[in-house]
Design a protein around this motif. Structure first.
Motif, mmCIF file in Angstrom:
data_model
loop_
_atom_site.group_PDB
_atom_site.id
_atom_site.type_symbol
_atom_site.label_atom_id
_atom_site.label_comp_id
_atom_site.label_asym_id
_atom_site.label_seq_id
_atom_site.Cartn_x
_atom_site.Cartn_y
_atom_site.Cartn_z
ATOM 1 N N MET A 174 0.826 -1.213 0.000
ATOM 2 C CA MET A 174 0.000 0.000 0.000
ATOM 3 C C MET A 174 0.857 1.259 0.000
ATOM 4 S SD MET A 174 -3.001 -1.004 2.704
ATOM 5 C CE MET A 174 -3.909 -2.540 2.530
ATOM 6 N N ILE A 175 1.943 1.235 0.782
ATOM 7 C CA ILE A 175 2.859 2.385 0.812
ATOM 8 C C ILE A 175 3.436 2.632 -0.584
ATOM 9 C CG2 ILE A 175 5.130 3.137 1.617
ATOM 10 C CD1 ILE A 175 3.304 3.589 3.814
ATOM 11 N N MET A 176 3.842 1.550 -1.264
ATOM 12 C CA MET A 176 4.401 1.689 -2.603
ATOM 13 C C MET A 176 3.364 2.230 -3.579
ATOM 14 S SD MET A 176 6.768 -1.732 -2.919
ATOM 15 C CE MET A 176 8.098 -2.046 -1.751
ATOM 16 N N GLU A 177 2.123 1.762 -3.439
ATOM 17 C CA GLU A 177 1.052 2.272 -4.301
ATOM 18 C C GLU A 177 0.803 3.748 -4.024
ATOM 19 O OE1 GLU A 177 -3.665 1.341 -5.320
ATOM 20 O OE2 GLU A 177 -2.512 -0.018 -4.029
ATOM 21 N N LEU A 178 0.853 4.126 -2.736
ATOM 22 C CA LEU A 178 0.644 5.525 -2.365
ATOM 23 C C LEU A 178 1.754 6.410 -2.933
ATOM 24 C CD1 LEU A 178 -1.242 7.310 -0.493
ATOM 25 C CD2 LEU A 178 0.559 7.100 1.216
ATOM 26 N N MET A 179 2.983 5.902 -2.919
ATOM 27 C CA MET A 179 4.110 6.684 -3.423
ATOM 28 C C MET A 179 4.003 6.943 -4.922
ATOM 29 S SD MET A 179 6.119 7.278 -0.782
ATOM 30 C CE MET A 179 7.740 7.612 -1.443
ATOM 31 N N LYS A 180 3.289 6.044 -5.632
ATOM 32 C CA LYS A 180 3.165 6.191 -7.079
ATOM 33 C C LYS A 180 2.054 7.153 -7.492
ATOM 34 C CE LYS A 180 4.845 1.492 -7.997
ATOM 35 N NZ LYS A 180 4.480 0.142 -8.498
ATOM 36 N N LEU A 181 1.143 7.455 -6.556
ATOM 37 C CA LEU A 181 0.026 8.339 -6.884
ATOM 38 C C LEU A 181 0.524 9.782 -7.035
ATOM 39 C CD1 LEU A 181 -2.795 7.057 -4.479
ATOM 40 C CD2 LEU A 181 -2.571 6.652 -6.939
ATOM 41 N N PRO A 182 -0.067 10.529 -7.971
ATOM 42 C CA PRO A 182 0.321 11.946 -8.107
ATOM 43 C C PRO A 182 -0.115 12.741 -6.886
ATOM 44 C CG PRO A 182 -1.590 11.428 -9.484
ATOM 45 C CD PRO A 182 -1.083 10.125 -8.951
ATOM 46 N N VAL A 183 0.751 13.629 -6.440
ATOM 47 C CA VAL A 183 0.461 14.470 -5.269
ATOM 48 C C VAL A 183 0.078 15.856 -5.762
ATOM 49 C CG1 VAL A 183 1.379 15.432 -3.140
ATOM 50 C CG2 VAL A 183 2.076 13.158 -3.856
ATOM 51 N N GLU A 184 -1.143 16.277 -5.384
ATOM 52 C CA GLU A 184 -1.679 17.520 -5.922
ATOM 53 C C GLU A 184 -1.339 18.733 -5.067
ATOM 54 O OE1 GLU A 184 -5.824 16.905 -6.373
ATOM 55 O OE2 GLU A 184 -5.615 15.389 -7.967
#
Length: 261
Positions: free
Chosen positions: A76-86
């Protein structure tokens, strides 16, 4: 004792991904921390009068649950790191969760190492006390006492049964140690993967910030050039006015001279 375990979750709404992942990760980190606290208390009871087979079984169960939870949380952490941060708030949340998870994971691994160390010490101690445990004809001091008590055949059967139980217990403990060492290696791998991703994410952020700074510098340079062009244009306009005035004065003087003549 809490040994809760929650599997991975699939989120379809990409707009809510960051929020849902963040909440689930925060919840999992809390559960891992609670489980590590329980594990630490159990490990401290090993090799004490409170030590028992039931305690070791509970410790093994909570360790297995926490190991699975840590793996899911890592994904989940890795998936979160891949999401664009707005925005900066989301970036701070992501960085805080990754830092908290790494710290919790480090505590988990420390507890695992201590449990493995104590288990190895126990196995060595049992082997040292039963040098002849694998020799059906060997007799320790306790075994000799049993044989001297009378019925050799019956006592020999008891000795064989005890030897077999000791062997099975040793084999089980050694299997637990191997499994625990494998789990520790898995946690090491999680550390490496997350470390690599966090490092790469940091480089991306640095690159974005550099590009923003470079763009800002270019904008400032463009504005400066526009200001210089405007100043040059104003100076040129003034020169034209001055030249026009001078020509007008010269023509006026010539006209006056001609009229007087």
């Amino acid at each position: 004792m809490e040994t809760s375990y929650q599997g991975g979750v699939t989120y379809e709404d990409s707009g809510d991904n960051f929020q849902r992942l963040s909440q689930t990760i925060a919840s999992n980190i809390k559960k891992i921390s609670q489980n590590v606290s329980s594990m630490s208390k159990m490990v401290n009871q090993l090799q004490t009068p409170q030590d028992s087979q039931e305690l070791r079984t509970q410790l093994r169960q909570i360790q297995n649950y926490t190991q699975k939870l840590a793996k899911d949380t890592s994904s989940m952490i890795m998936e979160l790191m891949k999401l664009p941060v707005e925005n900066s708030a989301s970036r701070l949340t992501r960085d805080r969760l990754s830092d908290e998870y790494m710290a919790t994971l480090n505590s988990f691994q420390t507890t695992q190492r201590l449990a493995a160390q104590k288990s190895k010490e126990d196995v060595k101690k049992v082997k040292a006390q039963s040098i002849n445990i694998g020799d059906p004809f060997g007799m320790s001091g306790h075994n000799k006492e049993l044989l001297e008590m009378g019925d050799t055949t019956q006592n020999q059967e008891q000795i064989n049964m005890q030897t077999e139980r000791n062997l099975l217990e040793l084999e089980e403990r050694e299997r637990d140690i191997r499994q625990l060492e494998n789990d520790i290696m898995d946690v090491n791998q999680i550390f490496k993967q997350l470390g690599t991703m966090i490092h790469a994410q940091g480089e991306v952020v640095d690159s974005i910030e550099s590009n923003v700074e470079y763009t800002a510098q270019n904008v400032e340079a463009g504005n400066q050039q526009l200001r210089e062009a405007a100043n040059y244009k104003n100076k040129l306009r003034k020169k034209k006015v001055y030249i026009g005035l001078i020509l007008f004065i010269i023509i006026l003087i010539i006209i006056i001279v001609l009229v007087k003549n």
